[in-house]
Motif scaffolding. Structure first.
Motif, PDB file in Angstrom:
ATOM      1  N   ALA A 243      73.235 -66.089  85.638  1.00 49.39           N
ATOM      2  CA  ALA A 243      74.660 -65.776  85.496  1.00 49.39           C
ATOM      3  C   ALA A 243      74.927 -65.105  84.151  1.00 49.39           C
ATOM      4  O   ALA A 243      75.703 -64.141  84.068  1.00 49.39           O
ATOM      5  CB  ALA A 243      75.502 -67.047  85.637  1.00 49.39           C
ATOM      6  N   ALA A 244      74.276 -65.588  83.102  1.00 53.95           N
ATOM      7  CA  ALA A 244      74.492 -64.987  81.774  1.00 53.95           C
ATOM      8  C   ALA A 244      73.945 -63.559  81.734  1.00 53.95           C
ATOM      9  O   ALA A 244      74.548 -62.671  81.122  1.00 53.95           O
ATOM     10  CB  ALA A 244      73.830 -65.846  80.694  1.00 53.95           C
ATOM     11  N   VAL A 245      72.819 -63.329  82.410  1.00 58.46           N
ATOM     12  CA  VAL A 245      72.264 -61.968  82.441  1.00 58.46           C
ATOM     13  C   VAL A 245      73.189 -61.055  83.262  1.00 58.46           C
ATOM     14  O   VAL A 245      73.390 -59.892  82.912  1.00 58.46           O
ATOM     15  CB  VAL A 245      70.829 -61.959  82.997  1.00 58.46           C
ATOM     16  CG1 VAL A 245      70.323 -60.527  83.148  1.00 58.46           C
ATOM     17  CG2 VAL A 245      69.897 -62.754  82.086  1.00 58.46           C
ATOM     18  N   GLU A 246      73.770 -61.595  84.329  1.00 57.57           N
ATOM     19  CA  GLU A 246      74.734 -60.787  85.095  1.00 57.57           C
ATOM     20  C   GLU A 246      75.957 -60.444  84.241  1.00 57.57           C
ATOM     21  O   GLU A 246      76.473 -59.327  84.301  1.00 57.57           O
ATOM     22  CB  GLU A 246      75.166 -61.529  86.361  1.00 57.57           C
ATOM     23  CG  GLU A 246      74.089 -61.513  87.437  1.00 57.57           C
ATOM     24  CD  GLU A 246      74.487 -62.295  88.693  1.00 57.57           C
ATOM     25  OE1 GLU A 246      73.840 -62.091  89.730  1.00 57.57           O
ATOM     26  OE2 GLU A 246      75.445 -63.116  88.630  1.00 57.57           O
ATOM     27  N   ASP A 247      76.408 -61.404  83.435  1.00 54.93           N
ATOM     28  CA  ASP A 247      77.500 -61.099  82.495  1.00 54.93           C
ATOM     29  C   ASP A 247      77.082 -59.963  81.568  1.00 54.93           C
ATOM     30  O   ASP A 247      77.859 -59.045  81.295  1.00 54.93           O
ATOM     31  CB  ASP A 247      77.846 -62.326  81.643  1.00 54.93           C
ATOM     32  CG  ASP A 247      78.628 -63.379  82.423  1.00 54.93           C
ATOM     33  OD1 ASP A 247      79.191 -63.039  83.480  1.00 54.93           O
ATOM     34  OD2 ASP A 247      78.676 -64.542  81.962  1.00 54.93           O
ATOM     35  N   ALA A 248      75.856 -60.056  81.071  1.00 56.80           N
ATOM     36  CA  ALA A 248      75.353 -59.013  80.160  1.00 56.80           C
ATOM     37  C   ALA A 248      75.306 -57.668  80.864  1.00 56.80           C
ATOM     38  O   ALA A 248      75.662 -56.639  80.283  1.00 56.80           O
ATOM     39  CB  ALA A 248      73.967 -59.403  79.640  1.00 56.80           C
ATOM     40  N   GLN A 249      74.893 -57.677  82.133  1.00 61.21           N
ATOM     41  CA  GLN A 249      74.872 -56.421  82.904  1.00 61.21           C
ATOM     42  C   GLN A 249      76.269 -55.803  82.980  1.00 61.21           C
ATOM     43  O   GLN A 249      76.432 -54.608  82.783  1.00 61.21           O
ATOM     44  CB  GLN A 249      74.415 -56.702  84.333  1.00 61.21           C
ATOM     45  CG  GLN A 249      72.925 -56.740  84.539  1.00 61.21           C
ATOM     46  CD  GLN A 249      72.624 -56.816  86.031  1.00 61.21           C
ATOM     47  OE1 GLN A 249      73.044 -57.760  86.706  1.00 61.21           O
ATOM     48  NE2 GLN A 249      71.883 -55.837  86.535  1.00 61.21           N
ATOM     49  N   PHE A 250      77.258 -56.651  83.297  1.00 59.87           N
ATOM     50  CA  PHE A 250      78.629 -56.151  83.425  1.00 59.87           C
ATOM     51  C   PHE A 250      79.128 -55.601  82.096  1.00 59.87           C
ATOM     52  O   PHE A 250      79.912 -54.666  82.050  1.00 59.87           O
ATOM     53  CB  PHE A 250      79.561 -57.281  83.889  1.00 59.87           C
ATOM     54  CG  PHE A 250      79.618 -57.437  85.380  1.00 59.87           C
ATOM     55  CD1 PHE A 250      78.629 -56.915  86.197  1.00 59.87           C
ATOM     56  CD2 PHE A 250      80.677 -58.114  85.977  1.00 59.87           C
ATOM     57  CE1 PHE A 250      78.691 -57.070  87.585  1.00 59.87           C
ATOM     58  CE2 PHE A 250      80.745 -58.267  87.354  1.00 59.87           C
ATOM     59  CZ  PHE A 250      79.760 -57.749  88.149  1.00 59.87           C
ATOM     60  N   LEU A 251      78.712 -56.244  81.007  1.00 58.89           N
ATOM     61  CA  LEU A 251      79.242 -55.880  79.687  1.00 58.89           C
ATOM     62  C   LEU A 251      78.441 -54.781  79.007  1.00 58.89           C
ATOM     63  O   LEU A 251      78.799 -54.343  77.922  1.00 58.89           O
ATOM     64  CB  LEU A 251      79.269 -57.119  78.785  1.00 58.89           C
ATOM     65  CG  LEU A 251      80.444 -58.067  79.038  1.00 58.89           C
ATOM     66  CD1 LEU A 251      80.175 -59.437  78.442  1.00 58.89           C
ATOM     67  CD2 LEU A 251      81.739 -57.496  78.467  1.00 58.89           C
ATOM     68  N   CYS A 252      77.347 -54.347  79.634  1.00 55.79           N
ATOM     69  CA  CYS A 252      76.519 -53.315  79.006  1.00 55.79           C
ATOM     70  C   CYS A 252      77.177 -51.949  79.193  1.00 55.79           C
ATOM     71  O   CYS A 252      77.283 -51.462  80.309  1.00 55.79           O
ATOM     72  CB  CYS A 252      75.122 -53.285  79.604  1.00 55.79           C
ATOM     73  SG  CYS A 252      74.154 -51.903  78.937  1.00 55.79           S
ATOM     74  N   PRO A 253      77.619 -51.319  78.112  1.00 53.68           N
ATOM     75  CA  PRO A 253      78.321 -50.037  78.269  1.00 53.68           C
ATOM     76  C   PRO A 253      77.445 -48.923  78.815  1.00 53.68           C
ATOM     77  O   PRO A 253      77.981 -47.919  79.293  1.00 53.68           O
ATOM     78  CB  PRO A 253      78.785 -49.708  76.842  1.00 53.68           C
ATOM     79  CG  PRO A 253      78.831 -51.015  76.136  1.00 53.68           C
ATOM     80  CD  PRO A 253      77.686 -51.798  76.713  1.00 53.68           C
ATOM     81  N   THR A 254      76.138 -49.055  78.755  1.00 53.41           N
ATOM     82  CA  THR A 254      75.298 -47.975  79.268  1.00 53.41           C
ATOM     83  C   THR A 254      74.562 -48.365  80.549  1.00 53.41           C
ATOM     84  O   THR A 254      73.719 -47.601  81.027  1.00 53.41           O
ATOM     85  CB  THR A 254      74.276 -47.506  78.211  1.00 53.41           C
ATOM     86  OG1 THR A 254      73.447 -48.609  77.857  1.00 53.41           O
ATOM     87  CG2 THR A 254      74.967 -46.987  76.969  1.00 53.41           C
ATOM     88  N   GLN A 255      74.864 -49.534  81.107  1.00 50.77           N
ATOM     89  CA  GLN A 255      74.225 -49.988  82.349  1.00 50.77           C
ATOM     90  C   GLN A 255      72.698 -49.919  82.249  1.00 50.77           C
ATOM     91  O   GLN A 255      72.027 -49.438  83.151  1.00 50.77           O
ATOM     92  CB  GLN A 255      74.690 -49.146  83.534  1.00 50.77           C
ATOM     93  CG  GLN A 255      76.203 -49.180  83.723  1.00 50.77           C
ATOM     94  CD  GLN A 255      76.612 -48.426  84.956  1.00 50.77           C
ATOM     95  OE1 GLN A 255      76.324 -48.846  86.072  1.00 50.77           O
ATOM     96  NE2 GLN A 255      77.274 -47.298  84.787  1.00 50.77           N
ATOM     97  N   ALA A 256      72.204 -50.413  81.134  1.00 49.00           N
ATOM     98  CA  ALA A 256      70.769 -50.302  80.874  1.00 49.00           C
ATOM     99  C   ALA A 256      69.978 -51.480  81.434  1.00 49.00           C
ATOM    100  O   ALA A 256      68.751 -51.445  81.449  1.00 49.00           O
ATOM    101  CB  ALA A 256      70.534 -50.188  79.368  1.00 49.00           C
ATOM    102  N   ILE A 257      70.674 -52.517  81.888  1.00 47.24           N
ATOM    103  CA  ILE A 257      69.985 -53.754  82.265  1.00 47.24           C
ATOM    104  C   ILE A 257      69.810 -53.846  83.779  1.00 47.24           C
ATOM    105  O   ILE A 257      70.770 -53.686  84.531  1.00 47.24           O
ATOM    106  CB  ILE A 257      70.792 -54.989  81.778  1.00 47.24           C
ATOM    107  CG1 ILE A 257      71.009 -54.907  80.261  1.00 47.24           C
ATOM    108  CG2 ILE A 257      70.067 -56.290  82.155  1.00 47.24           C
ATOM    109  CD1 ILE A 257      72.024 -55.901  79.737  1.00 47.24           C
ATOM    110  N   ALA A 258      68.586 -54.104  84.207  1.00 44.20           N
ATOM    111  CA  ALA A 258      68.330 -54.346  85.631  1.00 44.20           C
ATOM    112  C   ALA A 258      67.855 -55.787  85.795  1.00 44.20           C
ATOM    113  O   ALA A 258      67.182 -56.334  84.924  1.00 44.20           O
ATOM    114  CB  ALA A 258      67.272 -53.374  86.139  1.00 44.20           C
TER     115      ALA A 258
END
Lengths: 66, 403
Positions: free
Chosen positions: A46-61
């Motif tokens: 869930a925390a990684v999904e939050d990070a995905q949403f908050l990543c301005p460059t959508q760099a996280i998979a």
């Protein structure tokens, strides 16, 4: 069950939103590079999904292992 | 007390705030019908790159997409593009679409964003004059940035100066006009604004400050701006970046003042029953007091979307709110400028780290001995530490020790 995290270093611009959203997984090294743990547990997804949403460059998979 | 979960949630607005709310609802377990209505012909896309990577030519249009079609389909989020909503019946829980079609909702999320202010001059019949809000605007501008083009930017805010940065990096001649003698100062303070303007000057941008644009010249295409002192700024391309207003026209006439955004509580609820507001259209309570108003920042939209998607499924007594800590970033010639919190009248600004001249520094906005916000330039990796310190109400000396 675990999940796999990858960050596209070509895309990442070091906004650090992930470091704030999921500090157990993402951090800045002393030299300023982003470092992260590639395998995360269910309780961290869930925390990684939050990070995905908050990543301005959508760099996280995030991919879940079968 | 349990929440009455609606069977259909309609999100009006298919930008960042609307999409993230829809995705958040699915993450929170909502399994009813989820419809996102977007006025533009595109699936949800991201706006910050429009004034950055797209103008520099380092990204193509596909890169700004926020969710691939298969991701939307997999989450059963029905995005209907090209759908403009013209009316709301709050008591009847019903929307009217431009086609005349009615659409009923159990809960409604208003995420219509903002619209550029009308131009303060008449540009009818003249090609070459642009807003920068939508994907088409950015693509048209990127096309217009051809070798030798003279670029005039009206408005020295974040958008205007980012456009100036991109145009200079593409080797174009750039003049920026602003009615204020001290643009960016209200947002960044004199030191931060001065550093940014000096950076632009050092890269060859010409500023015409304290000047208004009274008209345009040209035949078929713009040829120059006419300023209020009678002087002219020759231009092949004009970009107007003078701010936006919340897109609330469709919400008027129900006894709620929506001129400055749709008012919302800190939980995201609005005066209309079962209607929520997120993003640039939403006037949530301001950080540190002051009248509610939209905070037109990227992370604000994501944070509100996260909160509303959770609260929408909760009973009223269980709804949460969060203390906003606004964050905005802007990129100029590869140098990142980041602001946490907001500079308020009466705040003292203190240099807590680095050197302004070297364009690597952190300023603290201080009130009662505590840092309530920061402006950092050229130090992106300091951000998480700064955010934690500001949230914890640290002193300027604490911040200096941290960096």
């Amino acid at each position: 069950m675990t999940a796999r995290v990858t960050v596209d270093s070509e895309v990442c611009e070091l906004h650090g939103q992930c470091v704030e959203a999921a500090p157990e997984v993402f951090s800045f090294a002393a030299g300023g590079q982003l470092q992260y743990r590639e395998t995360v547990g269910d309780d961290e997804v869930a925390a990684v999904e939050d990070a995905q949403f908050l990543c301005p460059t959508q760099a996280i998979a995030l991919s879940r292992d079968a | 007390m349990t929440a009455a979960v609606p069977s259909r949630v309609v999100v009006v607005g298919a930008g960042l705030a609307g999409l993230r709310t829809a995705q958040g609802l699915r993450r929170a377990g909502f399994d009813g019908e989820l419809v996102v209505l977007g006025e533009e012909p595109h699936l949800p896309y991201d706006r910050p790159p429009l004034s950055k990577q797209l103008l520099l030519g380092s990204w193509d249009a596909d890169r700004v997409r926020l969710a691939a079609p298969d991701v939307l389909a997999g989450a059963e989020i029905a995005v209907r593009t090209g759908e403009r909503v013209t009316g709301l019946d709050p008591a009847g829980h019903r929307l009217t679409l431009a086609s005349g079609e009615p659409l009923d909702y159990g809960a409604l999320v208003v995420a219509t964003g903002a619209t550029p202010h009308a131009w303060p001059f008449d540009a009818r019949g003249l090609a070459g004059v642009h807003d920068l809000r939508r994907l088409e605007d950015a693509l048209a501008l990127a096309d217009a940035f051809t070798a030798g083009a003279r670029v005039a930017v009206v408005g020295a805010g974040f958008i205007g100066t980012e456009v100036a940065s991109a145009a200079r990096q593409r080797g174009l001649e750039v003049t920026v006009v602003d009615a204020s003698l001290h643009p960016l100062e209200a947002a960044l303070g004199p030191v931060g604004a001065g550093a940014l303007l000096d950076l632009h000057r050092s890269r060859g941008v010409t500023f015409r400050l304290g000047r208004r644009v009274t008209g345009l010249t040209g035949t078929g295409r713009v040829e120059a701006l006419v300023l209020d002192d009678g002087s002219r700024v020759p231009a092949d391309v004009v970009i107007v970046g003078i701010g936006v207003r919340p897109a609330t026209d469709w919400l008027a006439g129900h006894g709620v003042d929506v001129r400055h955004g749709l008012p919302a509580e800190a939980t995201g609820t609005t005066p209309f029953p079962d209607v929520w507001a997120v993003g640039d259209v939403a006037a949530w309570p301001a950080a540190g007091g002051g009248p509610p108003r939209p905070v037109e920042h990227w992370t604000n939209a994501v944070e509100q979307a996260g909160l509303v998607s959770a609260n929408l499924l909760r009973a009223p007594a269980e709804r949460r709110h969060q203390e906003p800590l606004p964050y905005v970033w802007t990129d100029h010639y590869g140098i990142r400028v980041q602001q946490l919190g907001e500079l308020r009248a009466g705040d003292e600004t203190t240099l807590v780290h680095g050197s302004v001249a070297a364009l690597e520094f952190v300023l603290g906005y201080c009130r009662d001995g505590r840092v309530t916000g920061t402006l950092s330039v050229g130090l992106p990796t300091a951000f998480p530490k700064l955010k934690a310190a500001v949230r914890a109400g640290r002193s300027p000396a604490d911040l200096s020790a941290l960096l």
